[in-house]
Design an enzyme around this catalytic site. Sequence first.
Site, short mmCIF file in Angstrom:
data_model
loop_
_atom_site.label_atom_id
_atom_site.label_comp_id
_atom_site.label_asym_id
_atom_site.label_seq_id
_atom_site.Cartn_x
_atom_site.Cartn_y
_atom_site.Cartn_z
N HIS A 467 0.78 -1.09 -0.08
CA HIS A 467 -0.06 0.19 -0.10
C HIS A 467 0.91 1.09 -0.06
O HIS A 467 0.63 2.11 -0.69
CB HIS A 467 -0.91 -0.04 1.28
CG HIS A 467 -1.96 1.07 1.24
ND1 HIS A 467 -3.23 1.30 1.18
CD2 HIS A 467 -1.42 2.46 1.76
CE1 HIS A 467 -3.62 2.30 1.13
NE2 HIS A 467 -2.56 3.16 1.59
N GLU A 468 1.94 1.21 1.01
CA GLU A 468 2.44 2.50 1.12
C GLU A 468 3.46 2.56 -0.01
O GLU A 468 3.95 3.75 -0.72
CB GLU A 468 3.40 2.63 2.44
CG GLU A 468 2.77 2.53 3.62
CD GLU A 468 1.56 3.59 3.53
OE1 GLU A 468 1.72 4.75 3.02
OE2 GLU A 468 0.51 3.26 4.44
N HIS A 471 1.81 4.39 -2.90
CA HIS A 471 1.79 5.73 -2.90
C HIS A 471 3.12 6.32 -3.07
O HIS A 471 3.25 7.36 -3.87
CB HIS A 471 1.72 6.07 -1.20
CG HIS A 471 0.31 6.18 -0.71
ND1 HIS A 471 -0.84 6.80 -1.39
CD2 HIS A 471 -0.23 5.57 0.22
CE1 HIS A 471 -1.96 6.71 -0.69
NE2 HIS A 471 -1.58 6.14 0.50
N HIS A 474 3.48 6.77 -6.93
CA HIS A 474 2.78 8.07 -7.31
C HIS A 474 3.96 9.03 -7.19
O HIS A 474 4.07 9.91 -8.07
CB HIS A 474 1.51 8.14 -6.55
CG HIS A 474 0.51 8.69 -6.91
ND1 HIS A 474 -0.49 9.16 -6.44
CD2 HIS A 474 0.43 9.47 -8.43
CE1 HIS A 474 -1.58 10.00 -7.05
NE2 HIS A 474 -0.65 10.05 -8.32
#
Length: 676
Positions: A467-468, A471, A474
Site C-alpha cells: 500500500h505505502e 503511494h 505515485h
Amino acid sequence: MTNPLLQNFNTPFSTAPFSKIKTEHFKPAFTEAIKKARQEIAGISNSKEGPTFGNTVEALDFSGQKLDRISSIFFNLNSAETNDEIQKIAQEVSPMLTEFANDIRLNEKLFKRVKHIYDIKDALNLTAEQGTLISNNYKSFVRNGANLSKKDKSELRKIDTDLSKLKLKFGENVLAETNAFEFHITDKDNLKGLPESALEAARILAKQKNKDGWIFTLDYPSYIPFMTYAETRELRKKMAVAFGSKAFHNNTYDNQQIVLDIVKLRHKRANLLGYKTHALFVLEERMAETPKNVTDFLEDLLTKAKPAAKKEFDSLAELAKKDGIDQLEKWDAPFYSEKLKKEVFDFDEEALRPYFKLENVIDGVFTISNKLYDLVFEEIHDIDIYHDDVKSYKVTDTSGNFIAILYADFFPRKGKRNGAWMTSYKGQWIKDGENSRPHISIVCNFTKPTETKPSLLTFTEVTTLFHEFGHALHGMLADTTYQSLSGTNVYWDFVELPSQLLENWCYEKEALNLFAKHYETNKPIPMELIEKIKQSSNFLEGIQTLRQLSFGILDMNWHGKSPSGIKNVKEYETESFKNTQLYPDVKDNCMSTSFSHIFQGGYSSGYYSYKWAEVLDADAFALFLENGIFDKQTAQKFKTTILTKGGTQKPMDLYLKFRGKKPTNNALLKRAGLVK
Ligand SMILES: [Zn+2]
C-alpha cells in the site's frame, strides 16, 4: 554559527543533510526561510510589470522552495523521530507557518493579479496543466477568504491559527496516551495462546526496561497479536479498553474538548466563507463533489454489506458460545475472528510469516515495480539518514536515468507515531528544462527482527508495505512541471487509488511466486497457502466494510451538520454509530478522541475516500486481470495516465483515459464477495 538547513545542501542528490542538522537549527531556519519566502512573494505582488501567467501564477508555484524543504524535513521527523524538544518547536512554528500561508492568501495585490489571469485564462492558450494551476490558485484564494471583508479576514486568520494549534495538541495527546500504557505480565499462565513471535518481542521489551517477564504495549505489532491470540478474556478486555480509551481519561491528555473545539471552529470557518457546513466546503474540491453523494455512496454500501455483516457476527457469537460467552464483546472480535478463520480455512496467519521475511518482501515489491514500470532500486550508503533503522535507495529506470531517492523506515520505536505512511523530503518539478527528481519516504511499524529471527511479516504487514509503496510510486514517478500538482498532490478521494491498486498483487500467485519464499529453506510458498490467502481475503468482509462505513459516517456527522447543539462527544458518537454497530458499546471507550485521521490529519469529511478508492482500485485492477497482471501495455497506460500525472487534471478525466469508462461499485462488491 552556520545553519546547515539554510545552506545549499551540498550532498549527493541534494538529499537532506540529517547528520549536520541539530534540533536547535530548526527554529532560526524557519524564521529565515519564511522571511525569504515573503520577499519572493513581495517581488511577485509588487512587480511593476503587468500580470502574466509566468510572472505571477508560475512564479508563485516556484516560490518558497527553501521553506518547503525545511518544513518537510521538520514535520517528517516530528512524525517518525520526535522528542519533547521537536514537539515544542512544532507548537511554536505551526502558527508562524499558518500566518505566512494566510498572509499570501489574503494578499490583495497578489489576488488581483491572479484574478486577472484567471479571468482571461481562456485566451491564453494554456496547457491542461497550466489551466489546472491557475484554477487551483484562484480557488485557493477565494476559499481562503480573498473575497471577505477586512473584519472577516482577520477573524479567519484567528480561526486558522487556533485550529493548527488544536490539531497538533490532539496528536500529541494521542501519542502521549499510547506511550503511557504498558501491560507488564509476570505470570506465564496469562500468556496462554500467544505465539512465540509475540512472546519473544514482549520479553525483549521487558528486558529493555530492566523488568522480568513480558511487556505489551498499544503499538500495533504488540497490540494486534495480543488481541488475536491471548486466551484469557479479562486480559484482552484490559488491553482493548486501554486501546479504545486513548485521550478519553479526563486528564491533561484528554481530547474531548479539543474535538468539540475543532468541529466548531471548522463549521464557523465554512460559514464565514459562505458554505453551510465544513463538509460542503471540503467536498467542493473532491471527486465526490457533494455531501449527498458521499452519504448516498456510504448508505448504498451499508445496505449491501449489513446482511453479510450480521451473518458473520452470528457465526462469531456461536463460536464464542461454546466457550461459555453469552455476549460477544469488542475484545472478543479479533480472537474469535482468528478462531473462526482457522475453523473455516484451517489457516493460521502465523504460518504465513516464514514466507514473508521483510527483505524478501522488499525485493518482491521492487521486482514487481520493475516488471510493471521499469524501475531499478539500488541500496546506497552514501547519503545521510535520520536513524540507523532507515534504509536508502537510488531509484533509476532501466536505461539508468535517475528517478528518485527512496527512504524506508520499517520498525516501531519511541517517538515514532503508529501506523504506516508515505511522505516526501523533496517534491518534483521541471524548471529551466531540468526535471528535479523527488525524495520519497515510506514509514511503517512492522514486526522487528528478534535475537533469533529476522523480521517476519504478517500478511497484513505485507499488504501495508505494498500500500505505502503504491503511494511511493505515485510520488517517485511524478512527472509534472509544477510542484503543487505533482505526485500525490491530487484530490483526497483519488490519492488512495495507486496505493490500494498495488495491494492487489499480494493476492496473485504469479506475483507471490516472485518473493514469498521460506526464510530458512528458500522454498516457495505452497499453492494451497496462496489459495487460502485468496479465499480468506474476503473473510468477514461484511464486518470490515461496516467498520469502515461507521468511520465514514461518523466523520460526515462531525463535519456535515451544525455542531452547535453537540454537548457530549461520546453521546454524539454513539448516536452516529447506531446503524453500523454490531457489538455492545463500551462506555469507557471513545473513538473520536483518538480519531487522528480526521482531527489531526487531513481526512475531515474525507474518510469515505478509502471506500471510494476501493471502488476505483477494484475497477482498475479488473483491467489488469483481463490483460494479465504483468501486462506491460496496461501498466504503461496506468503509469502515463495516472502515476506520472499527479493532480494536473481532474481525476475522473485521468481515470477515463486509463480505463475508457467510468467506475461502478460492481467490481468492488464482487471482489469483496458481497454480491454474487
Ligand atoms: Zn494510503
